[in-house]
Structures are given as structure tokens and as C-alpha cells.
Design a protein around this motif. Structure first.
Motif, PDB file in Angstrom:
ATOM      1  N   LEU A  85       0.829  -1.207   0.000  1.00 18.13           N
ATOM      2  CA  LEU A  85       0.000   0.000   0.000  1.00 18.13           C
ATOM      3  C   LEU A  85       0.861   1.254   0.000  1.00 18.13           C
ATOM      4  O   LEU A  85       1.915   1.297   0.636  1.00 18.13           O
ATOM      5  CB  LEU A  85      -0.912   0.009   1.221  1.00 18.13           C
ATOM      6  CG  LEU A  85      -1.944  -1.113   1.294  1.00 18.13           C
ATOM      7  CD1 LEU A  85      -2.702  -1.041   2.608  1.00 18.13           C
ATOM      8  CD2 LEU A  85      -2.908  -1.040   0.127  1.00 18.13           C
ATOM      9  N   LYS A  86       0.392   2.266  -0.692  1.00 18.14           N
ATOM     10  CA  LYS A  86       1.045   3.580  -0.719  1.00 18.14           C
ATOM     11  C   LYS A  86       0.022   4.603  -0.247  1.00 18.14           C
ATOM     12  O   LYS A  86      -1.115   4.634  -0.733  1.00 18.14           O
ATOM     13  CB  LYS A  86       1.507   3.914  -2.126  1.00 18.14           C
ATOM     14  CG  LYS A  86       2.392   2.854  -2.754  1.00 18.14           C
ATOM     15  CD  LYS A  86       3.690   3.419  -3.214  1.00 18.14           C
ATOM     16  CE  LYS A  86       4.542   2.419  -3.939  1.00 18.14           C
ATOM     17  NZ  LYS A  86       5.165   1.419  -3.161  1.00 18.14           N
ATOM     18  N   ILE A  87       0.432   5.456   0.689  1.00 18.49           N
ATOM     19  CA  ILE A  87      -0.449   6.509   1.192  1.00 18.49           C
ATOM     20  C   ILE A  87      -0.774   7.446   0.035  1.00 18.49           C
ATOM     21  O   ILE A  87       0.119   7.884  -0.701  1.00 18.49           O
ATOM     22  CB  ILE A  87       0.221   7.298   2.340  1.00 18.49           C
ATOM     23  CG1 ILE A  87       0.633   6.354   3.469  1.00 18.49           C
ATOM     24  CG2 ILE A  87      -0.687   8.415   2.845  1.00 18.49           C
ATOM     25  CD1 ILE A  87      -0.485   5.651   4.160  1.00 18.49           C
ATOM     26  N   LEU A  88      -2.052   7.770  -0.133  1.00 17.11           N
ATOM     27  CA  LEU A  88      -2.459   8.668  -1.207  1.00 17.11           C
ATOM     28  C   LEU A  88      -2.070  10.109  -0.884  1.00 17.11           C
ATOM     29  O   LEU A  88      -1.969  10.489   0.290  1.00 17.11           O
ATOM     30  CB  LEU A  88      -3.965   8.551  -1.429  1.00 17.11           C
ATOM     31  CG  LEU A  88      -4.410   7.157  -1.904  1.00 17.11           C
ATOM     32  CD1 LEU A  88      -5.925   7.075  -1.971  1.00 17.11           C
ATOM     33  CD2 LEU A  88      -3.801   6.808  -3.242  1.00 17.11           C
ATOM     34  N   PRO A  89      -1.815  10.929  -1.909  1.00 17.92           N
ATOM     35  CA  PRO A  89      -1.276  12.271  -1.703  1.00 17.92           C
ATOM     36  C   PRO A  89      -2.151  13.197  -0.853  1.00 17.92           C
ATOM     37  O   PRO A  89      -1.631  14.110  -0.224  1.00 17.92           O
ATOM     38  CB  PRO A  89      -1.122  12.844  -3.110  1.00 17.92           C
ATOM     39  CG  PRO A  89      -1.352  11.752  -4.064  1.00 17.92           C
ATOM     40  CD  PRO A  89      -1.951  10.605  -3.336  1.00 17.92           C
ATOM     41  N   HIS A  90      -3.443  12.971  -0.808  1.00 15.37           N
ATOM     42  CA  HIS A  90      -4.318  13.853  -0.042  1.00 15.37           C
ATOM     43  C   HIS A  90      -4.349  13.516   1.457  1.00 15.37           C
ATOM     44  O   HIS A  90      -4.997  14.196   2.229  1.00 15.37           O
ATOM     45  CB  HIS A  90      -5.739  13.836  -0.615  1.00 15.37           C
ATOM     46  CG  HIS A  90      -6.479  12.556  -0.369  1.00 15.37           C
ATOM     47  ND1 HIS A  90      -6.226  11.412  -1.088  1.00 15.37           N
ATOM     48  CD2 HIS A  90      -7.447  12.246   0.524  1.00 15.37           C
ATOM     49  CE1 HIS A  90      -7.018  10.450  -0.647  1.00 15.37           C
ATOM     50  NE2 HIS A  90      -7.770  10.929   0.330  1.00 15.37           N
ATOM     51  N   MET A  91      -3.615  12.460   1.855  1.00 19.26           N
ATOM     52  CA  MET A  91      -3.624  12.013   3.251  1.00 19.26           C
ATOM     53  C   MET A  91      -2.266  12.268   3.908  1.00 19.26           C
ATOM     54  O   MET A  91      -1.236  12.243   3.248  1.00 19.26           O
ATOM     55  CB  MET A  91      -3.927  10.509   3.325  1.00 19.26           C
ATOM     56  CG  MET A  91      -5.233  10.102   2.695  1.00 19.26           C
ATOM     57  SD  MET A  91      -6.704  10.870   3.401  1.00 19.26           S
ATOM     58  CE  MET A  91      -6.698  10.237   5.044  1.00 19.26           C
ATOM     59  N   GLN A  92      -2.292  12.492   5.214  1.00 19.60           N
ATOM     60  CA  GLN A  92      -1.078  12.575   6.022  1.00 19.60           C
ATOM     61  C   GLN A  92      -1.215  11.521   7.111  1.00 19.60           C
ATOM     62  O   GLN A  92      -2.182  11.543   7.877  1.00 19.60           O
ATOM     63  CB  GLN A  92      -0.917  13.954   6.637  1.00 19.60           C
ATOM     64  CG  GLN A  92      -0.728  15.050   5.619  1.00 19.60           C
ATOM     65  CD  GLN A  92      -0.705  16.432   6.256  1.00 19.60           C
ATOM     66  OE1 GLN A  92      -0.867  16.588   7.458  1.00 19.60           O
ATOM     67  NE2 GLN A  92      -0.508  17.444   5.433  1.00 19.60           N
ATOM     68  N   CYS A  93      -0.270  10.596   7.179  1.00 17.47           N
ATOM     69  CA  CYS A  93      -0.337   9.507   8.144  1.00 17.47           C
ATOM     70  C   CYS A  93       0.959   9.414   8.936  1.00 17.47           C
ATOM     71  O   CYS A  93       2.044   9.548   8.377  1.00 17.47           O
ATOM     72  CB  CYS A  93      -0.568   8.182   7.435  1.00 17.47           C
ATOM     73  SG  CYS A  93      -2.101   8.114   6.505  1.00 17.47           S
TER      74      CYS A  93
END
Length: 87
Positions: free
Chosen positions: A68-76
Motif C-alpha cells: 500500500l502507498k499513502i495517497l497524496p491527499h492524506m497525512q499519516c
């Protein structure tokens, strides 16, 4: 298309191949263990992680990889207690 792991499990159990016209299938909503088997049957699987609480998809894999790759609109971030924090 979008499926849950139980639906992919059924497809794998029946050894059903993917229709040629289907480009990719997002799979999320629970633990997913049939990635390799589904890919061998010709399914272009994109595992996903989303949160109803965020009303958003958080992470998605790319074709050919279950990572999985974090999507650009999210900050995790992961806190010191091992909690996933999503913004």
C-alpha cells in the motif's frame, strides 16, 4: 471494479479468471489473503485501505505489488504507542 476480500476468495475458489475488459479491481474492507492466487488467475488486484470515519480512501497499492502507498491527499503517522494517526 471494487470487491471485498470474501468476493475475491469465492472467485479464487472457483478458479474464475478475470474478464479481459476489466482493467483493475480495488479490494478493501477487511483482511485480504488471496492476492497471489487472484493475480495468477489474471485479476489486476489493487489492495486498498480506507476509513468510513474519514469518508476517504487512505492508501492503495499499484498494479503488480500488494504494498500500500499513502495517497497524496492524506497525512499519516504512527504514534509512539503504535497508533495510526490520519489527517
Amino acid at each position: 471494479a471494487s470487491l471485498v476480500p470474501a468476493q475475491v476468495f469465492d472467485l479464487v475458489e472457483r478458479k474464475s479468471g478475470s474478464p479481459e475488459s476489466l482493467r483493475a479491481v480495488f479490494v478493501g474492507g477487511g483482511a485480504f489473503h488471496q492476492y497471489e492466487e487472484a493475480c495468477k488467475l489474471g485479476w489486476n488486484i489493487l489492495p486498498t485501505f480506507g476509513m468510513t470515519e474519514c469518508a476517504s480512501q487512505v492508501a492503495t497499492a499499484t498494479l503488480g505489488s500488494p504494498d500500500l502507498k499513502i495517497l497524496p491527499h492524506m497525512q499519516c503517522t504512527i504514534s509512539g504507542e503504535g497508533l495510526l494517526q490520519i489527517r
